[in-house]
Design a protein around this motif. Structure first.
Motif, PDB file in Angstrom:
ATOM      1  N   GLY A  15       0.769  -1.161  -0.060  1.00 36.13           N
ATOM      2  CA  GLY A  15       0.010   0.126   0.088  1.00 36.13           C
ATOM      3  C   GLY A  15       0.830   1.320  -0.030  1.00 36.13           C
ATOM      4  N   SER A  16       1.885   1.185   0.524  1.00 34.75           N
ATOM      5  CA  SER A  16       2.843   2.440   0.526  1.00 34.75           C
ATOM      6  C   SER A  16       3.509   2.725  -0.706  1.00 34.75           C
ATOM      7  N   VAL A  17       3.735   1.768  -1.304  1.00 39.82           N
ATOM      8  CA  VAL A  17       4.234   2.026  -2.962  1.00 39.82           C
ATOM      9  C   VAL A  17       2.889   2.533  -3.667  1.00 39.82           C
ATOM     10  N   ILE A 155      10.666  -2.426   6.502  1.00 34.18           N
ATOM     11  CA  ILE A 155      10.788  -1.186   7.345  1.00 34.18           C
ATOM     12  C   ILE A 155      11.201   0.114   6.365  1.00 34.18           C
ATOM     13  N   ILE A 156      12.387  -0.277   5.744  1.00 34.37           N
ATOM     14  CA  ILE A 156      12.864   0.817   4.871  1.00 34.37           C
ATOM     15  C   ILE A 156      11.804   1.553   3.983  1.00 34.37           C
ATOM     16  N   VAL A 157      10.864   0.548   3.409  1.00 31.51           N
ATOM     17  CA  VAL A 157       9.952   0.983   2.407  1.00 31.51           C
ATOM     18  C   VAL A 157       8.985   1.680   2.906  1.00 31.51           C
ATOM     19  N   ILE A 158       8.485   1.034   4.197  1.00 31.09           N
ATOM     20  CA  ILE A 158       7.381   1.949   4.992  1.00 31.09           C
ATOM     21  C   ILE A 158       7.772   3.131   5.546  1.00 31.09           C
ATOM     22  N   VAL A 159       8.950   3.431   6.388  1.00 27.08           N
ATOM     23  CA  VAL A 159       9.310   4.504   6.844  1.00 27.08           C
ATOM     24  C   VAL A 159       9.560   5.649   5.634  1.00 27.08           C
ATOM     25  N   GLY A 217       9.426   3.071  -7.349  1.00 25.50           N
ATOM     26  CA  GLY A 217       9.936   1.848  -8.270  1.00 25.50           C
ATOM     27  C   GLY A 217      11.105   1.225  -7.634  1.00 25.50           C
ATOM     28  N   VAL A 218      11.956   2.010  -6.913  1.00 24.86           N
ATOM     29  CA  VAL A 218      13.106   1.352  -6.104  1.00 24.86           C
ATOM     30  C   VAL A 218      12.661   0.471  -4.952  1.00 24.86           C
ATOM     31  N   MET A 219      11.308   1.282  -4.434  1.00 21.67           N
ATOM     32  CA  MET A 219      10.988   0.171  -3.174  1.00 21.67           C
ATOM     33  C   MET A 219      10.380  -1.179  -3.743  1.00 21.67           C
ATOM     34  N   MET A 220       9.573  -1.026  -4.808  1.00 25.53           N
ATOM     35  CA  MET A 220       9.283  -2.245  -5.440  1.00 25.53           C
ATOM     36  C   MET A 220      10.290  -3.202  -5.830  1.00 25.53           C
ATOM     37  N   GLY A 221      11.227  -2.677  -6.113  1.00 23.72           N
ATOM     38  CA  GLY A 221      12.655  -3.528  -6.669  1.00 23.72           C
ATOM     39  C   GLY A 221      13.317  -4.204  -5.464  1.00 23.72           C
ATOM     40  N   LEU A 222      13.248  -3.374  -4.242  1.00 22.35           N
ATOM     41  CA  LEU A 222      13.970  -3.872  -3.222  1.00 22.35           C
ATOM     42  C   LEU A 222      13.134  -4.830  -2.490  1.00 22.35           C
ATOM     43  N   VAL A 223      11.802  -4.939  -2.358  1.00 19.55           N
ATOM     44  CA  VAL A 223      10.943  -5.720  -1.750  1.00 19.55           C
ATOM     45  C   VAL A 223      10.696  -7.025  -2.621  1.00 19.55           C
ATOM     46  N   TYR A 224      10.197  -6.831  -3.872  1.00 18.43           N
ATOM     47  CA  TYR A 224      10.197  -8.021  -4.582  1.00 18.43           C
ATOM     48  C   TYR A 224      11.032  -8.437  -5.703  1.00 18.43           C
TER      49      TYR A 224
END
Length: 305
Positions: A15-17, A155-159, A217-224
Protein backbone atom coordinates in the motif's frame (compact mmCIF):
# COMPACT_ATOMS: atom_id res chain seq x y z
CA UNK A 1 -3.34 -14.01 14.45
CA UNK A 2 0.23 -14.42 13.24
CA UNK A 3 -0.96 -14.99 9.70
CA UNK A 4 -3.18 -11.92 9.90
CA UNK A 5 -0.26 -9.75 11.06
CA UNK A 6 1.96 -11.05 8.26
CA UNK A 7 -0.70 -10.12 5.72
CA UNK A 8 -1.16 -6.75 7.38
CA UNK A 9 2.57 -5.94 7.09
CA UNK A 10 2.57 -7.13 3.47
CA UNK A 11 -0.47 -4.96 2.75
CA UNK A 12 1.13 -1.97 4.43
CA UNK A 13 4.28 -2.40 2.35
CA UNK A 14 2.42 -2.78 -0.91
CA UNK A 15 0.00 0.00 0.00
CA UNK A 16 2.88 2.39 0.67
CA UNK A 17 4.15 1.85 -2.87
CA UNK A 18 0.68 2.26 -4.40
CA UNK A 19 0.11 5.41 -2.35
CA UNK A 20 3.25 7.02 -3.78
CA UNK A 21 2.15 6.15 -7.32
CA UNK A 22 -1.38 7.39 -6.63
CA UNK A 23 -0.02 10.72 -5.40
CA UNK A 24 1.42 11.40 -8.86
CA UNK A 25 -1.94 10.72 -10.51
CA UNK A 26 -3.77 12.91 -8.01
CA UNK A 27 -1.34 15.82 -8.21
CA UNK A 28 -1.38 15.98 -12.00
CA UNK A 29 -5.16 15.55 -12.18
CA UNK A 30 -5.63 18.18 -9.48
CA UNK A 31 -3.70 20.76 -11.50
CA UNK A 32 -4.42 19.89 -15.14
CA UNK A 33 -7.47 17.58 -14.92
CA UNK A 34 -5.32 15.13 -16.90
CA UNK A 35 -5.14 11.37 -16.33
CA UNK A 36 -1.44 10.80 -16.87
CA UNK A 37 -1.46 7.15 -17.95
CA UNK A 38 2.30 7.32 -18.55
CA UNK A 39 2.81 7.64 -14.80
CA UNK A 40 3.12 3.87 -14.27
CA UNK A 41 5.91 3.76 -16.83
CA UNK A 42 7.76 6.59 -15.10
CA UNK A 43 7.64 4.36 -12.02
CA UNK A 44 9.12 1.53 -14.15
CA UNK A 45 11.92 3.77 -15.43
CA UNK A 46 12.67 4.80 -11.85
CA UNK A 47 13.03 1.14 -10.90
CA UNK A 48 15.51 0.65 -13.76
CA UNK A 49 17.44 3.78 -12.71
CA UNK A 50 17.82 2.28 -9.23
CA UNK A 51 18.94 -0.99 -10.80
CA UNK A 52 21.51 0.89 -12.89
CA UNK A 53 23.01 2.46 -9.75
CA UNK A 54 23.11 -0.96 -8.11
CA UNK A 55 25.05 -2.48 -11.01
CA UNK A 56 27.32 0.56 -11.35
CA UNK A 57 28.49 0.13 -7.76
CA UNK A 58 29.36 -3.54 -8.05
CA UNK A 59 25.98 -5.26 -7.86
CA UNK A 60 24.14 -6.70 -4.87
CA UNK A 61 26.72 -9.39 -4.02
CA UNK A 62 29.83 -7.23 -3.97
CA UNK A 63 28.92 -3.54 -3.59
CA UNK A 64 31.90 -1.21 -3.75
CA UNK A 65 30.39 1.24 -1.27
CA UNK A 66 28.55 0.70 2.04
CA UNK A 67 25.07 -0.73 1.53
CA UNK A 68 23.41 2.17 3.34
CA UNK A 69 25.05 4.65 0.97
CA UNK A 70 24.19 2.47 -2.00
CA UNK A 71 20.48 2.34 -1.12
CA UNK A 72 20.40 6.12 -0.59
CA UNK A 73 22.07 6.63 -4.00
CA UNK A 74 19.51 4.32 -5.62
CA UNK A 75 16.64 6.36 -4.21
CA UNK A 76 18.20 9.74 -5.04
CA UNK A 77 19.17 8.84 -8.63
CA UNK A 78 15.81 7.15 -9.32
CA UNK A 79 13.87 10.14 -7.99
CA UNK A 80 15.96 12.68 -9.92
CA UNK A 81 15.79 10.64 -13.13
CA UNK A 82 12.04 10.05 -12.85
CA UNK A 83 11.44 13.69 -11.95
CA UNK A 84 13.39 14.97 -14.97
CA UNK A 85 11.64 12.43 -17.19
CA UNK A 86 8.25 13.60 -15.94
CA UNK A 87 9.15 17.24 -16.64
CA UNK A 88 10.33 16.34 -20.16
CA UNK A 89 7.08 14.48 -20.84
CA UNK A 90 5.05 17.45 -19.65
CA UNK A 91 7.09 19.86 -21.77
CA UNK A 92 6.96 17.93 -25.05
CA UNK A 93 3.82 15.75 -24.85
CA UNK A 94 1.30 17.62 -22.70
CA UNK A 95 2.03 21.35 -22.73
CA UNK A 96 1.40 21.80 -26.48
CA UNK A 97 -2.02 20.19 -25.93
CA UNK A 98 -3.00 22.16 -22.83
CA UNK A 99 -5.75 24.07 -24.61
CA UNK A 100 -6.80 21.16 -26.83
CA UNK A 101 -9.93 19.07 -26.13
CA UNK A 102 -9.40 16.85 -23.08
CA UNK A 103 -9.30 13.68 -25.14
CA UNK A 104 -6.11 14.86 -26.92
CA UNK A 105 -3.73 14.86 -23.90
CA UNK A 106 -5.33 11.62 -22.73
CA UNK A 107 -4.42 9.94 -26.01
CA UNK A 108 -0.99 11.55 -25.82
CA UNK A 109 -0.53 10.04 -22.32
CA UNK A 110 -1.35 6.56 -23.61
CA UNK A 111 1.08 7.08 -26.49
CA UNK A 112 3.84 8.17 -24.10
CA UNK A 113 3.15 5.07 -21.99
CA UNK A 114 3.70 2.74 -24.95
CA UNK A 115 6.74 4.76 -26.02
CA UNK A 116 8.41 4.37 -22.60
CA UNK A 117 7.64 0.64 -22.48
CA UNK A 118 9.15 0.20 -25.94
CA UNK A 119 12.24 2.21 -25.01
CA UNK A 120 12.74 0.06 -21.89
CA UNK A 121 12.28 -3.10 -23.97
CA UNK A 122 14.89 -1.95 -26.49
CA UNK A 123 17.39 -0.83 -23.84
CA UNK A 124 17.03 -3.59 -21.25
CA UNK A 125 15.42 -6.49 -23.10
CA UNK A 126 12.39 -8.53 -22.04
CA UNK A 127 14.08 -10.55 -19.31
CA UNK A 128 13.60 -9.85 -15.61
CA UNK A 129 16.37 -7.99 -13.79
CA UNK A 130 16.86 -8.76 -10.12
CA UNK A 131 17.81 -6.38 -7.30
CA UNK A 132 18.73 -9.55 -5.34
CA UNK A 133 18.10 -7.66 -2.13
CA UNK A 134 18.82 -10.62 0.23
CA UNK A 135 22.46 -10.50 -0.97
CA UNK A 136 22.71 -6.89 0.22
CA UNK A 137 20.47 -6.86 3.27
CA UNK A 138 20.13 -9.97 5.40
CA UNK A 139 16.47 -10.99 5.59
CA UNK A 140 16.98 -11.86 9.27
CA UNK A 141 17.63 -8.22 10.15
CA UNK A 142 14.59 -6.24 11.23
CA UNK A 143 12.31 -6.10 14.22
CA UNK A 144 10.15 -8.67 15.96
CA UNK A 145 6.54 -7.65 16.64
CA UNK A 146 5.08 -10.46 18.69
CA UNK A 147 5.24 -13.58 16.56
CA UNK A 148 5.89 -11.63 13.35
CA UNK A 149 9.32 -10.72 11.99
CA UNK A 150 9.31 -7.50 9.95
CA UNK A 151 12.37 -7.40 7.70
CA UNK A 152 14.57 -4.33 7.46
CA UNK A 153 13.70 -3.90 3.78
CA UNK A 154 10.00 -3.61 4.54
CA UNK A 155 10.75 -1.16 7.35
CA UNK A 156 12.82 0.95 4.93
CA UNK A 157 9.97 0.96 2.41
CA UNK A 158 7.23 1.84 4.90
CA UNK A 159 9.24 4.51 6.73
CA UNK A 160 10.53 6.06 3.48
CA UNK A 161 6.99 6.23 2.09
CA UNK A 162 5.66 7.85 5.26
CA UNK A 163 8.49 10.40 5.29
CA UNK A 164 7.87 11.29 1.62
CA UNK A 165 4.11 11.62 2.16
CA UNK A 166 4.56 13.83 5.23
CA UNK A 167 7.10 15.96 3.34
CA UNK A 168 4.63 16.37 0.47
CA UNK A 169 1.86 17.38 2.86
CA UNK A 170 4.12 19.98 4.46
CA UNK A 171 5.18 21.27 1.05
CA UNK A 172 1.59 21.64 -0.12
CA UNK A 173 0.28 23.19 3.10
CA UNK A 174 3.21 25.24 4.42
CA UNK A 175 5.16 26.60 1.46
CA UNK A 176 4.66 29.28 -1.17
CA UNK A 177 4.88 26.69 -3.93
CA UNK A 178 2.21 24.63 -2.18
CA UNK A 179 -0.12 27.65 -2.01
CA UNK A 180 0.49 28.27 -5.71
CA UNK A 181 -0.30 24.62 -6.45
CA UNK A 182 -3.55 24.78 -4.49
CA UNK A 183 -4.54 28.04 -6.20
CA UNK A 184 -3.79 26.61 -9.64
CA UNK A 185 -5.76 23.45 -8.93
CA UNK A 186 -8.75 25.54 -7.85
CA UNK A 187 -8.79 27.87 -10.86
CA UNK A 188 -5.84 28.03 -13.25
CA UNK A 189 -6.91 31.20 -15.04
CA UNK A 190 -7.64 33.09 -11.83
CA UNK A 191 -4.32 31.96 -10.38
CA UNK A 192 -2.51 33.23 -13.47
CA UNK A 193 -4.28 36.61 -13.19
CA UNK A 194 -3.19 36.82 -9.55
CA UNK A 195 0.45 36.50 -10.59
CA UNK A 196 1.01 32.77 -10.14
CA UNK A 197 3.45 31.36 -12.69
CA UNK A 198 1.22 28.50 -13.83
CA UNK A 199 3.86 26.87 -16.05
CA UNK A 200 6.29 26.76 -13.13
CA UNK A 201 3.62 25.19 -10.91
CA UNK A 202 2.82 22.54 -13.53
CA UNK A 203 6.52 21.71 -13.95
CA UNK A 204 6.95 21.44 -10.18
CA UNK A 205 3.90 19.16 -10.00
CA UNK A 206 5.26 16.78 -12.62
CA UNK A 207 8.72 16.90 -11.03
CA UNK A 208 7.46 16.00 -7.56
CA UNK A 209 4.87 13.44 -8.65
CA UNK A 210 7.32 11.68 -10.95
CA UNK A 211 10.06 11.70 -8.29
CA UNK A 212 7.66 9.94 -5.92
CA UNK A 213 6.97 7.34 -8.62
CA UNK A 214 10.73 6.82 -9.05
CA UNK A 215 11.08 6.19 -5.31
CA UNK A 216 8.17 3.74 -5.49
CA UNK A 217 9.95 1.87 -8.31
CA UNK A 218 13.07 1.37 -6.17
CA UNK A 219 10.91 0.28 -3.23
CA UNK A 220 9.16 -2.33 -5.35
CA UNK A 221 12.53 -3.56 -6.64
CA UNK A 222 13.92 -3.86 -3.12
CA UNK A 223 10.92 -5.78 -1.77
CA UNK A 224 9.98 -7.97 -4.72
CA UNK A 225 13.42 -8.00 -6.43
CA UNK A 226 12.17 -8.12 -10.00
CA UNK A 227 12.16 -5.22 -12.46
CA UNK A 228 11.04 -5.50 -16.07
CA UNK A 229 9.78 -3.29 -18.87
CA UNK A 230 6.08 -4.07 -18.36
CA UNK A 231 5.97 -3.66 -14.55
CA UNK A 232 4.52 -0.15 -14.78
CA UNK A 233 1.32 -1.19 -16.54
CA UNK A 234 -0.50 -3.03 -13.74
CA UNK A 235 1.14 -0.99 -10.97
CA UNK A 236 0.05 2.19 -12.76
CA UNK A 237 -3.52 0.94 -13.04
CA UNK A 238 -3.55 0.08 -9.34
CA UNK A 239 -2.11 3.48 -8.48
CA UNK A 240 -4.89 5.03 -10.58
CA UNK A 241 -7.45 2.84 -8.78
CA UNK A 242 -6.07 4.01 -5.42
CA UNK A 243 -6.33 7.64 -6.55
CA UNK A 244 -9.97 7.15 -7.65
CA UNK A 245 -10.95 5.38 -4.42
CA UNK A 246 -9.31 8.06 -2.28
CA UNK A 247 -10.75 10.85 -4.41
CA UNK A 248 -8.65 11.81 -7.41
CA UNK A 249 -7.09 15.23 -6.85
CA UNK A 250 -6.90 14.70 -3.09
CA UNK A 251 -3.47 14.02 -1.57
CA UNK A 252 -4.77 12.45 1.69
CA UNK A 253 -7.20 10.46 -0.45
CA UNK A 254 -4.36 9.07 -2.58
CA UNK A 255 -2.56 7.92 0.56
CA UNK A 256 -5.67 6.25 1.98
CA UNK A 257 -6.59 4.70 -1.37
CA UNK A 258 -3.10 3.26 -1.79
CA UNK A 259 -3.17 1.65 1.63
CA UNK A 260 -6.66 0.22 1.03
CA UNK A 261 -5.62 -1.28 -2.30
CA UNK A 262 -2.48 -2.77 -0.75
CA UNK A 263 -4.48 -4.29 2.10
CA UNK A 264 -7.17 -5.62 -0.22
CA UNK A 265 -4.56 -7.27 -2.42
CA UNK A 266 -2.65 -8.78 0.48
CA UNK A 267 -5.68 -10.18 2.34
CA UNK A 268 -7.18 -11.50 -0.89
CA UNK A 269 -3.95 -13.39 -1.62
CA UNK A 270 -3.80 -14.70 1.94
CA UNK A 271 -7.38 -15.71 2.62
CA UNK A 272 -8.74 -16.44 -0.85
CA UNK A 273 -6.17 -16.82 -3.63
CA UNK A 274 -3.61 -14.66 -5.41
CA UNK A 275 -5.56 -15.46 -8.59
CA UNK A 276 -8.31 -13.12 -7.39
CA UNK A 277 -6.08 -10.18 -6.42
CA UNK A 278 -6.66 -8.13 -9.55
CA UNK A 279 -10.32 -9.15 -9.67
CA UNK A 280 -10.93 -7.74 -6.19
CA UNK A 281 -8.88 -4.58 -6.75
CA UNK A 282 -10.50 -3.62 -10.04
CA UNK A 283 -13.88 -4.75 -8.71
CA UNK A 284 -13.43 -2.08 -6.02
CA UNK A 285 -12.70 0.45 -8.77
CA UNK A 286 -15.96 -0.39 -10.55
CA UNK A 287 -17.95 -0.28 -7.30
CA UNK A 288 -16.57 3.15 -6.40
CA UNK A 289 -17.17 4.53 -9.88
CA UNK A 290 -20.79 3.38 -9.65
CA UNK A 291 -21.55 4.22 -6.02
CA UNK A 292 -19.20 7.07 -5.11
CA UNK A 293 -17.28 8.30 -8.16
CA UNK A 294 -15.65 11.15 -6.21
CA UNK A 295 -14.02 8.66 -3.80
CA UNK A 296 -13.55 9.20 -0.07
CA UNK A 297 -12.12 12.73 -0.16
CA UNK A 298 -13.04 13.98 -3.63
CA UNK A 299 -15.54 16.73 -4.34
CA UNK A 300 -18.02 17.02 -7.16
CA UNK A 301 -17.00 19.62 -9.72
CA UNK A 302 -19.16 22.69 -10.05
CA UNK A 303 -20.27 22.96 -13.68
CA UNK A 304 -20.30 26.52 -15.00
CA UNK A 305 -23.28 27.40 -17.18
Amino acid sequence: MEFFLVLFVNGLTLGSVYALIALGYSMVYGILKLLNFAHGDIYMMGAFAGYGVLITFGGPKAPTIPVVLLVIFMFVVAMVFAGVLGVAIERFAYRPLRRAPRIAPLISAIGVSFFLESVALLLFGAQFRSYNTPSMIDVRTGIQIGPVHVSLVRIIVIVSAVVLMVALQLLVNRTRLGRAMRATSFDMEAAAMMGVDVDRVVVATFLIGSALAGAAGVMMGLVYNRVFHFMGFVAGLKGFTAAVIGGIGSIPGAMLGGLLIGMAESFTAGYISSTFQNLIVFGLLIIFLLVRPVGFFGRSEIVKV
